[in-house]
Enzyme design. Structure first.
Site, short mmCIF file in Angstrom:
data_model
loop_
_atom_site.label_atom_id
_atom_site.label_comp_id
_atom_site.label_asym_id
_atom_site.label_seq_id
_atom_site.Cartn_x
_atom_site.Cartn_y
_atom_site.Cartn_z
N PRO A 250 0.82 -1.22 0.00
CA PRO A 250 0.00 0.00 0.00
C PRO A 250 0.85 1.27 0.00
O PRO A 250 1.96 1.29 0.53
CB PRO A 250 -0.81 -0.13 1.29
CG PRO A 250 -0.02 -1.05 2.16
CD PRO A 250 0.66 -2.01 1.22
N ILE A 251 0.29 2.32 -0.59
CA ILE A 251 0.95 3.63 -0.64
C ILE A 251 0.07 4.63 0.10
O ILE A 251 -1.14 4.71 -0.13
CB ILE A 251 1.18 4.09 -2.09
CG1 ILE A 251 2.09 3.09 -2.83
CG2 ILE A 251 1.79 5.48 -2.14
CD1 ILE A 251 2.30 3.42 -4.30
N ASP B 276 10.22 4.28 -19.76
CA ASP B 276 8.76 4.42 -19.84
C ASP B 276 8.38 5.90 -19.78
O ASP B 276 7.59 6.32 -18.94
CB ASP B 276 8.09 3.63 -18.71
CG ASP B 276 6.59 3.44 -18.93
OD1 ASP B 276 6.08 3.83 -20.00
OD2 ASP B 276 5.93 2.90 -18.03
#
Length: 402
Positions: A115-116, A240
């Site tokens: 989780p963040i 990316d």
């Protein structure tokens, strides 16, 4: 007699002229050849030096065996406590004491490690209270995941030291769960901000960001500076480059994020073919589509796509084509047409980034200088506008992002 003398003098002059021509012309041709050869050699040496300095990333089909990692760290019998005890002591100076957390953790989203959250902290450098992003390692993490997370922390300490890259604020490694604290960027994701700008204009005539042509150059230059730093200082590629991996403040200061591919290269010098293939094809340079070695010039191609995203307020690249249709068209020299919001100079810059051969694309230093030059004469008043909204589902399908 006079006629004879004139004829003799004239004849002698002609002979001397011919003799001089016979001498001078070969000298000029020889000198020109030497100069031409010198130029060719110089350009060849310069290109060779650029290639030697440039990071060349090879794709590999198999990841590093976990067994070797376990042997390196003695993980066959080690417990979590022993792993924590073996953490590099130099990380201690980045440790954020629990009492420096000034509020509760607020959940944001799920990340690749766990989780963040976001929360306010007191920094250890005395700068005061700031908002931070807490990247957490999930409770059931394996030994390998713990080591990867600690390597990620070292990566941020060693690499993420540029004003255009999201910076590390600190860590919590003395006990579980492990936390990595990053600076919080108030404006959020650039792509979402572009969509919001488009949506607000279309519905209410208001604006969220004051985005002008000059702003496009400013944002692009900041990103180019961050990518140049990764290449020249650390011999890394981002891998990316896209609006979804740029964070933005309200004052249009931007920060590069989404460095997972750069992290993989940092650890092993190679890149997993599986992870490389997760980048949507519409952002990939041709050499990446056919799985050739990757260089910073592969990022340059994606940088051109990023500029297209910004100037079109978050439109998907090649909106009229499906992802698998793109590569054959690029082979036939197709490039996206000039967006309505784009100046000719900005479009020419995009096309320069989209050269088929990597070494025909500009270097980061060339791009930074060009963006600087163009920004001086760019329109800083007229706001960029698009008169339609984007449906998220339609965007995902058109962009090939799922």
């Amino acid at each position: 007699m006079t006629l004879h003398c004139n004829f003799t003098v004239s004849n002698r002059c002609n002979v001397n002229g011919i003799n001089n021509g016979v001498i001078i012309i070969p000298v000029i041709l020889g000198f020109s050849s030497v100069v031409l050869i010198a130029i060719v050699v110089w350009k060849t040496c310069k290109m060779k030096q650029e290639r030697e300095r440039a990071p060349i990333i090879l794709l590999q089909d198999k990841s590093e065996p976990r067994k070797q990692l376990e042997n390196d760290y003695g993980l066959k019998t080690n417990t979590t406590e022993r792993i924590l005890a073996a953490i590099d002591p130099s990380l201690k100076r980045w440790e954020i004491p629990p009492e420096n957390l000034t509020g509760n953790l607020e959940y944001m989203q799920s990340g690749s490690y766990g989780p963040i959250y976001k929360a306010n902290i007191l920094t250890t450098d005395g700068a005061g209270e700031v908002k931070a992003v807490f990247k957490s390692l999930h409770d059931n993490a394996s030994a390998k995941e713990m080591l990867d997370f600690l390597d990620l922390l070292k990566f941020h300490i060693e690499v993420c030291n540029h004003e255009s890259i999201v910076k590390l604020l600190g860590c919590r490694t003395e006990r579980l769960p492990l936390h990595l604290l990053l600076e919080y960027v108030s404006g959020g994701c650039l792509l979402h901000s572009l969509w919001q700008l488009r949506e607000t204009e279309a519905r209410s005539g208001g604006v969220v960001l004051n985005l002008t042509e000059k702003s496009v150059y400013s944002i692009a230059k900041q990103v180019a500076c961050g990518l140049d730093y990764l290449t020249t200082k650390h011999r890394l590629i981002h891998g990316d480059v896209a609006a979804r991996n740029i964070l933005i403040y309200e004052d249009l200061t931007v920060k590069l994020t989404g460095l997972s591919l750069a992290f993989d290269v940092y650890k092993s010098g190679t890149l997993s073919s599986y992870k490389a293939a997760q980048v949507p094809i519409k952002w990939l340079a041709p050499e990446r589509v056919i799985k050739r070695p990757i260089t910073e010039k592969s990022d340059t191609w994606s940088f051109g796509i990023l500029i297209y995203e910004i100037v079109t307020l978050g439109s998907p690249p090649y909106p009229e084509f499906q992802p698998l249709e793109i590569f054959p068209k690029l082979q036939r020299n197709y490039r996206m047409p000039k967006p309505s919001n784009s100046s000719t100079a900005l479009y020419d810059l995009m096309k320069h980034c989209w050269q088929w051969k990597p070494y025909d694309r500009p270097s980061w230093s060339q791009l930074i200088n060009k963006l600087d030059s163009l920004m001086n004469n760019a329109d800083g008043v007229k706001l960029l506008q698009i008169a339609d909204d984007l449906d998220l589902n339609q965007y995902k399908q058109a962009a090939g992002v799922f």
